[in-house]
Design a protein around this motif. Structure first.
Motif, short mmCIF file in Angstrom:
data_model
loop_
_atom_site.label_atom_id
_atom_site.label_comp_id
_atom_site.label_asym_id
_atom_site.label_seq_id
_atom_site.Cartn_x
_atom_site.Cartn_y
_atom_site.Cartn_z
N PRO A 141 -38.33 4.22 25.79
CA PRO A 141 -38.17 3.41 27.00
C PRO A 141 -36.92 3.79 27.79
O PRO A 141 -35.94 4.32 27.24
N PHE A 142 -36.94 3.51 29.09
CA PHE A 142 -35.84 3.88 29.97
C PHE A 142 -34.55 3.18 29.55
O PHE A 142 -33.47 3.77 29.64
N GLY A 143 -34.65 1.93 29.10
CA GLY A 143 -33.46 1.21 28.63
C GLY A 143 -32.78 1.94 27.48
O GLY A 143 -31.54 2.04 27.43
N ALA A 144 -33.57 2.47 26.55
CA ALA A 144 -33.01 3.24 25.44
C ALA A 144 -32.36 4.52 25.94
O ALA A 144 -31.31 4.95 25.43
N ARG A 145 -32.95 5.13 26.95
CA ARG A 145 -32.38 6.35 27.54
C ARG A 145 -31.05 6.04 28.22
O ARG A 145 -30.10 6.83 28.16
N ILE A 146 -30.97 4.88 28.89
CA ILE A 146 -29.72 4.49 29.55
C ILE A 146 -28.62 4.27 28.50
O ILE A 146 -27.50 4.75 28.65
N ARG A 147 -28.98 3.55 27.43
CA ARG A 147 -27.99 3.30 26.38
C ARG A 147 -27.51 4.60 25.75
O ARG A 147 -26.31 4.78 25.51
N ALA A 148 -28.44 5.53 25.50
CA ALA A 148 -28.07 6.82 24.91
C ALA A 148 -27.16 7.60 25.87
O ALA A 148 -26.16 8.20 25.44
N ALA A 149 -27.46 7.58 27.14
CA ALA A 149 -26.64 8.28 28.13
C ALA A 149 -25.25 7.66 28.20
O ALA A 149 -24.24 8.37 28.25
N ARG A 150 -25.20 6.32 28.20
CA ARG A 150 -23.92 5.63 28.23
C ARG A 150 -23.09 6.00 27.01
O ARG A 150 -21.89 6.27 27.13
N ASN A 151 -23.73 6.04 25.83
CA ASN A 151 -23.01 6.40 24.61
C ASN A 151 -22.48 7.83 24.67
O ASN A 151 -21.35 8.10 24.26
N THR A 156 -17.74 11.28 25.31
CA THR A 156 -17.11 12.49 25.88
C THR A 156 -16.02 12.15 26.88
O THR A 156 -15.34 13.03 27.37
N GLY A 157 -15.85 10.86 27.17
CA GLY A 157 -14.84 10.44 28.13
C GLY A 157 -15.30 10.56 29.58
O GLY A 157 -14.55 10.22 30.49
N ALA A 158 -16.49 11.04 29.79
CA ALA A 158 -16.98 11.23 31.16
C ALA A 158 -17.13 9.91 31.90
O ALA A 158 -16.90 9.84 33.10
N LEU A 159 -17.49 8.86 31.18
CA LEU A 159 -17.64 7.55 31.82
C LEU A 159 -16.29 7.04 32.30
O LEU A 159 -16.17 6.50 33.39
#
Length: 166
Positions: A141-151, A156-159
């Motif tokens: 699901p897209f929500g899981a993809r968002i959480r993975a991207a956020r993590n 990596t400090g990019a956020l």
């Protein structure tokens, strides 16, 4: 600036739904495009539960419930108690809905031909791309993809860099 995925999808839906709604109006039919999945699910003439309609139409049960409620107000469908379980309601096309079906089927055929025309104009058929996107989102699901991207961005400090730039 490139539009986000959600903005693009909403715009695409506006373009498609607006044209489909206009085609019903041009055909002299007072009908909303959102009714089509329910009408198609009931077209065979067999009464269905809202859950069965949702499954057959590929929509959520809350969406099916809301759409059936709107269609009841417009006398396109009727409900009756289930003989197997009186607590459960079955939905069927009303006389008005059944009478409208042949005209709707003509509109649906034209819409299907227009969709095939659109697919032919694109490097990759939109219908295939959408089916692949739905399948991919059912797998993850897209929500899981968002959480993975956020993590990933956080680790990596990019956020943090993005926040400092804002």
């Amino acid at each position: 600036m490139k539009q986000g995925l959600g903005t693009q999808l909403r715009h695409l839906i506006e373009l498609l739904d607006g044209a489909v709604a206009a085609s019903y109006e041009e055909a002299g039919i007072d009908y909303r495009p959102r009714y089509t999945p329910v009408m198609r699910a009931l077209a065979a003439g067999t009464p269905c539960t809202v859950g069965q309609i949702a499954a057959a139409a590929g929509i959520t049960q809350p969406a099916a419930t809301q759409t059936v409620a709107l269609m009841l107000k417009e006398d396109l469908v009727a409900t009756m108690p289930s003989p197997a379980d009186a607590r459960q309601k079955l939905v069927r096309l009303s006389h008005r809905g059944s009478a409208l079906l042949p005209r709707l089927q003509q509109c649906w055929a034209a819409t299907s031909a227009a969709a095939a025309s659109l697919d032919a104009d694109l490097p990759y058929p939109l219908s295939d791309t959408l089916a692949q996107a739905i399948a991919a989102l059912e797998q993850q699901p897209f929500g899981a993809r968002i959480r993975a991207a956020r993590n990933r961005l956080t680790s990596t400090g990019a956020l943090d860099e993005q926040k400092e730039k804002s």
